[in-house]
Design a protein around this motif. Structure first.
Motif, PDB file in Angstrom:
ATOM      1  N   THR A 258     -56.274  -4.360  -6.055  1.00 59.23           N
ATOM      2  CA  THR A 258     -55.489  -4.727  -7.241  1.00 59.23           C
ATOM      3  C   THR A 258     -54.422  -5.755  -6.874  1.00 59.23           C
ATOM      4  O   THR A 258     -54.227  -6.747  -7.583  1.00 59.23           O
ATOM      5  N   TYR A 259     -53.721  -5.539  -5.746  1.00 67.71           N
ATOM      6  CA  TYR A 259     -52.683  -6.498  -5.341  1.00 67.71           C
ATOM      7  C   TYR A 259     -53.302  -7.862  -5.032  1.00 67.71           C
ATOM      8  O   TYR A 259     -52.711  -8.898  -5.321  1.00 67.71           O
ATOM      9  N   ALA A 260     -54.516  -7.877  -4.472  1.00 65.49           N
ATOM     10  CA  ALA A 260     -55.190  -9.152  -4.197  1.00 65.49           C
ATOM     11  C   ALA A 260     -55.346  -9.942  -5.497  1.00 65.49           C
ATOM     12  O   ALA A 260     -55.133 -11.156  -5.531  1.00 65.49           O
ATOM     13  N   ARG A 261     -55.696  -9.253  -6.561  1.00 60.76           N
ATOM     14  CA  ARG A 261     -55.820  -9.957  -7.850  1.00 60.76           C
ATOM     15  C   ARG A 261     -54.435 -10.322  -8.391  1.00 60.76           C
ATOM     16  O   ARG A 261     -54.213 -11.419  -8.893  1.00 60.76           O
ATOM     17  N   GLU A 262     -53.476  -9.382  -8.264  1.00 62.76           N
ATOM     18  CA  GLU A 262     -52.138  -9.626  -8.829  1.00 62.76           C
ATOM     19  C   GLU A 262     -51.474 -10.862  -8.222  1.00 62.76           C
ATOM     20  O   GLU A 262     -50.795 -11.607  -8.930  1.00 62.76           O
ATOM     21  N   ILE A 263     -51.635 -11.066  -6.911  1.00 58.37           N
ATOM     22  CA  ILE A 263     -50.912 -12.181  -6.287  1.00 58.37           C
ATOM     23  C   ILE A 263     -51.501 -13.542  -6.644  1.00 58.37           C
ATOM     24  O   ILE A 263     -50.954 -14.574  -6.267  1.00 58.37           O
ATOM     25  N   THR A 264     -52.584 -13.559  -7.386  1.00 59.84           N
ATOM     26  CA  THR A 264     -53.089 -14.846  -7.893  1.00 59.84           C
ATOM     27  C   THR A 264     -52.516 -15.146  -9.275  1.00 59.84           C
ATOM     28  O   THR A 264     -52.932 -16.103  -9.918  1.00 59.84           O
ATOM     29  N   THR A 265     -51.561 -14.332  -9.735  1.00 53.60           N
ATOM     30  CA  THR A 265     -50.946 -14.555 -11.051  1.00 53.60           C
ATOM     31  C   THR A 265     -49.470 -14.920 -10.887  1.00 53.60           C
ATOM     32  O   THR A 265     -48.847 -14.567  -9.877  1.00 53.60           O
ATOM     33  N   ALA A 266     -48.928 -15.583 -11.913  1.00 57.00           N
ATOM     34  CA  ALA A 266     -47.523 -16.010 -11.843  1.00 57.00           C
ATOM     35  C   ALA A 266     -46.598 -14.807 -11.723  1.00 57.00           C
ATOM     36  O   ALA A 266     -45.562 -14.861 -11.057  1.00 57.00           O
ATOM     37  N   GLU A 267     -46.967 -13.678 -12.326  1.00 62.63           N
ATOM     38  CA  GLU A 267     -46.062 -12.527 -12.320  1.00 62.63           C
ATOM     39  C   GLU A 267     -45.825 -11.980 -10.908  1.00 62.63           C
ATOM     40  O   GLU A 267     -44.719 -11.570 -10.563  1.00 62.63           O
ATOM     41  N   HIS A 268     -46.863 -11.982 -10.075  1.00 65.93           N
ATOM     42  CA  HIS A 268     -46.721 -11.369  -8.746  1.00 65.93           C
ATOM     43  C   HIS A 268     -46.919 -12.350  -7.595  1.00 65.93           C
ATOM     44  O   HIS A 268     -46.841 -11.959  -6.438  1.00 65.93           O
ATOM     45  N   GLY A 269     -47.182 -13.629  -7.922  1.00 60.15           N
ATOM     46  CA  GLY A 269     -47.562 -14.567  -6.868  1.00 60.15           C
ATOM     47  C   GLY A 269     -46.403 -15.186  -6.110  1.00 60.15           C
ATOM     48  O   GLY A 269     -46.629 -15.918  -5.147  1.00 60.15           O
ATOM     49  N   CYS A 270     -45.166 -14.918  -6.524  1.00 57.12           N
ATOM     50  CA  CYS A 270     -43.983 -15.439  -5.832  1.00 57.12           C
ATOM     51  C   CYS A 270     -44.077 -16.949  -5.615  1.00 57.12           C
ATOM     52  O   CYS A 270     -43.645 -17.482  -4.579  1.00 57.12           O
ATOM     53  N   GLY A 271     -44.690 -17.668  -6.546  1.00 61.01           N
ATOM     54  CA  GLY A 271     -44.802 -19.120  -6.445  1.00 61.01           C
ATOM     55  C   GLY A 271     -46.006 -19.565  -5.634  1.00 61.01           C
ATOM     56  O   GLY A 271     -46.336 -20.745  -5.579  1.00 61.01           O
ATOM     57  N   LEU A 272     -46.688 -18.631  -4.971  1.00 62.25           N
ATOM     58  CA  LEU A 272     -47.839 -18.993  -4.135  1.00 62.25           C
ATOM     59  C   LEU A 272     -49.159 -18.718  -4.845  1.00 62.25           C
ATOM     60  O   LEU A 272     -50.239 -18.808  -4.254  1.00 62.25           O
ATOM     61  N   GLU A 273     -49.065 -18.385  -6.154  1.00 60.39           N
ATOM     62  CA  GLU A 273     -50.276 -17.951  -6.860  1.00 60.39           C
ATOM     63  C   GLU A 273     -51.356 -19.037  -6.916  1.00 60.39           C
ATOM     64  O   GLU A 273     -52.555 -18.710  -6.866  1.00 60.39           O
ATOM     65  N   GLY A 274     -50.944 -20.310  -6.979  1.00 60.45           N
ATOM     66  CA  GLY A 274     -51.935 -21.387  -7.067  1.00 60.45           C
ATOM     67  C   GLY A 274     -52.798 -21.419  -5.806  1.00 60.45           C
ATOM     68  O   GLY A 274     -54.033 -21.397  -5.866  1.00 60.45           O
TER      69      GLY A 274
END
Ligand SMILES: Nc1ncnc2c1ncn2[C@@H]1O[C@H](COP(=O)(O)OP(=O)(O)O[C@H]2O[C@H](CO)[C@@H](O)[C@H](O)[C@H]2O)[C@@H](O)[C@H]1O
Length: 510
Positions: A258-274
């Protein structure tokens, strides 16, 4: 662990796994990767800034003790760790394998080598001016970070690359390196800048800690000017250790699907989501849920332990812990918080929900340390409710286990949680976790079956889940079933270890 008596054996082999069974992006259909056979002669260097054997600040230290040991059956693994004072103290005599020179402002160092009593080979980066200090791996006990952490952890990262280059140990050179979190995340960059093709895996245990430093530090850290670019070590005008690892690493993993998916989003990606989304689309970002080690084997073991024995065992532990914490004996539910006391862990939400616990005849025990304002708030809460709430600021592993063994419920309303270990320890010990629906908590807690999940990261959200828990506690039969279900869940390292081996094999084959 004498307070947690071994009584009988629960067979967990038929239990449902709490782990979602699909591979995140790397192997989309969940089938084993055909290229995944990792040759057993593969030499793996596991690089970490904490290891429970010697010194730890939290979950990374626990994973670093467990995972390399598990990997020993699959490959030739060695661990690289800074020669902290506690590492030196644990092993005053070690072989000095090599002495290596200064690079930029990173001081000269020696490579120490020793084996743990169970035969795991540890390499220590010996450099007393950087590592021989009182404190945690990252800062003084009083709080804050060491001001030279950029140098300290660049030294660790470059040491890994120097070992990979064969410059350190003439008899051992890794085929692959596995680095963890920002403190070792410059290593994939140093490999590239040294012209080495050794594949590297970066595991993100927590994206919120990135290791950001001013660009003026580039020369001191030995980072080439050309690397200060969006396609390199630069992140919004600063050097980012973590981004360097994500950018140059062969493969990125994180500690739940779940976190792997979350960090690809603006909400959880801390600016590194792209960048992380790109890695996921390339099949180079994988979520692997952590395991917990054998020392958390079912505390009451035996084929089909009668519920009565489990209840008696919990009650005895609860009586003992109430005594230890000066709480009156009670038949009401016992809640606990066993956590680093930091914003991530939603400690303020737990403080809000405490009123409902106390109003319903419950008690709460808190242990942990962290941000001074949260430590103060917890101590204040305990002072205001001396008959229902007790707190110990600090952390003692044995005492934490006694609290897990005694509690009915664990509060874990983390705002985000890459994986989380405490909720797994809790379930193993028959303590039902109450958690926000995020990250690894979603992958390891079954709402209404082994714990309680809520959907709004607020005090009100947590309070509604606490109310459900209080209700379940009153319905003895439902509560007993949930407890049994939680205790039977499997959280061992077998599956995660094989999934890491798959990732290594893929990186080697690429
Ligand atoms: N003050 C303290 N000192 C020492 N130990 C303490 C402590 N307070 C708590 N602990 C212990 O450290 C562990 C905490 O592990 P977690 O996984 O819950 O969180 P953490 O945020 O540290 O780890 C990060 O890395 C792990 C490992 O990948 C992820 O599970 C998690 O989501 C991520 O945030 C628990 O075993 C707890 O008992």
């Amino acid at each position: 662990m004498s307070e947690v008596p071994m009584q009988a054996v629960i067979d967990t082999s038929s239990a449902t796994s709490g782990h979602a069974l699909t591979y995140a992006a790397a192997v989309k259909d969940g089938a084993p990767d055909p290229r995944s056979a990792l040759p057993s002669a593969t030499r793996l260097l596991f690089v970490t800034s904490e290891m429970g054997d010697f010194i730890k600040a939290g979950g990374l230290g626990e994973v670093s003790s467990a995972l390399p040991r598990q990997l020993r059956s699959l490959c030739d693994v060695r661990v690289l760790i800074p020669g902290f004072r506690k590492v030196r103290a644990a092993r005053p005599a070690m072989d000095i394998v090599a002495q290596l020179p200064r690079t930029a402002s990173l001081p000269p160092w020696s490579l120490g080598r020793f084996n743990t009593p169970d035969g795991l080979t540890i390499y220590a980066v010996l450099c007393d001016e950087l590592y021989d200090r009182e404190g945690s791996p990252y800062g003084p006990f009083a709080g804050g970070d060491f001001t030279d952490n950029d140098i300290r952890f660049a030294r660790l990262s470059l040491a890994a690359a120097e070992i990979a280059a064969g410059e350190a140990d003439p008899n051992w050179k890794p085929d692959i390196i596995h680095v963890n979190d920002w403190p070792s995340a410059l290593a994939p960059g140093y490999l590239r800048w040294k012209g080495l093709s050794t594949p590297s895996i970066l595991t993100i245990h927590n994206l919120a800690y990135q290791g950001l430093y001013q660009p003026a530090r580039m020369n001191a850290l030995g980072i080439p000017d050309l690397a200060f670019s969006v396609n390199g070590a630069e992140f919004h005008g600063k050097i980012s250790f973590l981004k360097t690892g994500i950018f140059y690493g062969s493969h990125v993993t994180t500690v739940s699907e779940t976190y792997a998916r979350e960090i690809t989003t603006a909400e959880h990606g801390c600016g590194l989501e792209g960048l992380l989304k790109t890695r996921m689309d390339e099949g180079r970002l994988t979520g692997i849920v952590n395991g917990i080690d054998d020392s958390w084997a079912s505390p009451i073991t035996g084929e089909k332990t009668p519920a009565r024995l489990i209840r008696q065992w919990k009650q005895k532990n609860a009586t003992d812990i109430r005594q230890t914490f000066d709480l009156p004996q009670s038949r009401g539910p016992l809640f606990s918080i066993i956590s680093r006391l930091v914003h991530q862990k939603g400690i303020d939400l737990s403080i809000e929900a405490a009123e409902t616990i106390v109003a319903n005849g419950g008690q709460l025990i808190v242990t942990g340390r962290g941000e001074p304002r949260l430590e103060d708030a917890i101590e204040r809460l305990a002072r205001q409710n001396p008959h229902a709430i007790a707190a110990r600021i600090g952390f003692d592993d044995a005492e934490a286990r006694r609290i897990f063994a005694a509690s009915d419920f664990l509060l874990m309303p983390s705002r985000f949680e890459p994986c989380g270990l405490s909720q797994m320890y809790a379930q193993r010990f028959g303590t039902l976790p109450i958690a926000y629906r995020t990250g690894g908590l979603v992958d390891t807690i079954e709402d209404g079956l082994s714990g309680f999940l809520f959907s709004s990261p607020t005090g009100a959200g947590l309070t509604s889940a606490v109310t459900r828990a209080l209700q379940a506690f009153k319905t003895k039969r439902a509560f007993k079933q949930m407890r049994e279900h939680a205790m039977a869940k499997r959280f061992d390292w077998t599956r995660p270890t094989h999934r890491y081996a798959d990732v290594y094999a893929r990186a080697l084959a690429a």
